[in-house]
Design an enzyme around this catalytic site. Structure first.
Site, mmCIF file in Angstrom:
data_model
loop_
_atom_site.group_PDB
_atom_site.id
_atom_site.type_symbol
_atom_site.label_atom_id
_atom_site.label_comp_id
_atom_site.label_asym_id
_atom_site.label_seq_id
_atom_site.Cartn_x
_atom_site.Cartn_y
_atom_site.Cartn_z
ATOM 1 N N SER A 136 0.724 -0.921 0.190
ATOM 2 C CA SER A 136 0.276 -0.260 -0.427
ATOM 3 C C SER A 136 0.843 1.511 -0.078
ATOM 4 O O SER A 136 1.251 1.403 -1.169
ATOM 5 C CB SER A 136 -1.094 -0.077 1.502
ATOM 6 O OG SER A 136 -2.263 0.742 1.421
ATOM 7 N N HIS A 253 -8.341 0.764 -1.334
ATOM 8 C CA HIS A 253 -8.487 0.030 -2.488
ATOM 9 C C HIS A 253 -9.709 -0.800 -2.561
ATOM 10 O O HIS A 253 -9.879 -1.668 -3.585
ATOM 11 C CB HIS A 253 -7.873 -1.398 -2.026
ATOM 12 C CG HIS A 253 -6.264 -0.752 -1.304
ATOM 13 N ND1 HIS A 253 -4.763 -0.262 -2.677
ATOM 14 C CD2 HIS A 253 -5.412 -0.737 -0.207
ATOM 15 C CE1 HIS A 253 -3.804 0.120 -1.545
ATOM 16 N NE2 HIS A 253 -4.418 0.422 -0.071
#
Length: 366
Positions: A136, A253
């Protein structure tokens, strides 16, 4: 000996930074991710960095204060961010550190600062790493170490990303659910039924989808809170053996983060991005970045796409039978990526080590 990060251009944020002499590839290794040795060379080293939001904690960075260059990163961060990031990491309050706009820059800077600790303890490790992959927000840190991004520019991009993602998360009550399931669990079908449940409640265009692929039989599902609550209540029906809500403010996400795409895309247009000096693996497709435009495109896409970490682990550690595995170091807050590595590849995990960021090494030794 003072070993510096590879400066990508004269405007390097580390004032003491100087170019390393010799082969450019020696500069190549990183912290907030995975480092992978070339298969035609003896075993080298590989670094795992931290997960992003939800795995930070008050006190992270305390073990890095003895390293001048680590402290310098936090001073630069204070200028870029407009607040005292080091104080927030060390003393909180936790509620403020938990905010997406704060925790993402905190994890990014703490991860890069932690490289200094490893470089002092085992300087040869940083010279023999040849690839990286961050989880991430850790992907930005991996690209900084690999020479593709400048630290200050990357931090500003992380700031914009974090603020935009927090703003997006405030539009709809949403979250993330960590799930461990039995082999017969069908995560996508469970998400489909959770969306249907939301529709029955009158929610239009509900979101419930896989946001992180962690290891076999483990996923993070993100979306509307009502969908996640439905999955928790019906865990046995879908063969989930364990579910746990993550301490985050939104469904990262997933397509609920679409409002954050344009702000990040705009700031990346203004940033100079170079081809990484080493292999850096993308969260979006678990493949190596090929060029600067590729990086810009996938960093933006990452915001609304699942993190393919399990697939990345397979890409990084895939090798011919009999080939030795690299030494792996996780550098950053927490040991989560080491735990994931153990589930994905036990042989690779046997040469894993964690470099702590919360305790001073002399305190630990005494």
């Amino acid at each position: 000996q003072d070993r510096d990060f590879p400066p990508r251009k004269p405007a390097c944020p580390w004032k003491a930074c100087r170019p390393l002499e010799g082969d450019r590839k020696r500069t190549a290794t990183f912290i907030a991710s995975v480092l992978y040795p070339c298969s035609d060379k003896p075993p080298t080293n590989l670094l795992l960095g931290q997960l992003g939001a939800g795995y930070h904690f008050v006190g992270m960075g305390r073990g890095l204060l003895r390293y001048p260059r680590a402290r310098r990163l936090f001073r630069v961060a204070e200028t870029v961010l407009g607040y005292d990031l080091l104080s927030l990491c060390l003393r909180g309050p936790r509620a403020e550190l938990d905010r997406t706009r704060h925790c993402q820059p905190a994890v990014f800077v703490a991860s890069l600062a932690a490289v200094e600790r490893l470089s002092h303890r085992q300087p040869n490790v940083l010279e023999s790493c040849v690839a990286a992959a961050g989880f991430s927000v850790g992907e930005f840190a991996a690209l900084v170490f690999a020479g593709a991004l400048d630290f200050t520019e990357a931090l500003y991009a992380v700031k914009v990303r974090a603020e935009a993602m927090q703003k997006a998360s405030e539009v709809v009550p949403s979250g993330m659910l960590s799930v461990i399931g039995r082999p017969e669990a069908n995560y996508k079908f469970a998400c489909l039924e959770a969306r249907k449940h939301c529709e029955s409640l009158g929610i239009e265009n509900p979101v419930c989808e896989i946001s992180n692929y962690l290891f076999p039989d483990s996923r993070v599902i993100a979306g509307h809170l009502q969908a996640l609550e439905y999955l928790q209540e019906n865990a046995r029906k879908y063969y989930f053996t364990r579910t746990k809500m993550l301490p985050v403010s939104g469904a990262f996400h997933t397509r609920l983060m679409e409002p954050a795409v344009e702000p990040l895309a705009e700031v990346l247009k203004s940033i100079e991005i170079q081809k990484p000096l080493i292999c850096v693996y993308s969260n979006v497709n678990s493949k190596k970045y090929m060029h600067s435009d590729h990086i810009k495109k996938l960093l933006v896409k990452q915001v609304v796409s699942p993190v393919m970490w399990e697939q990345t682990m397979h890409s990084v550690y895939e090798r011919k039978q009999g080939t030795e595995f690299p030494y792996t170091y996780e550098v950053g807050p927490g040991k989560q990526l080491g735990a994931i590595l153990k589930k994905c590849n036990l042989k690779a995990w046997r040469q894993y080590e964690h470099v702590d960021v919360s305790e001073d090494e002399e305190e630990v030794e005494t």
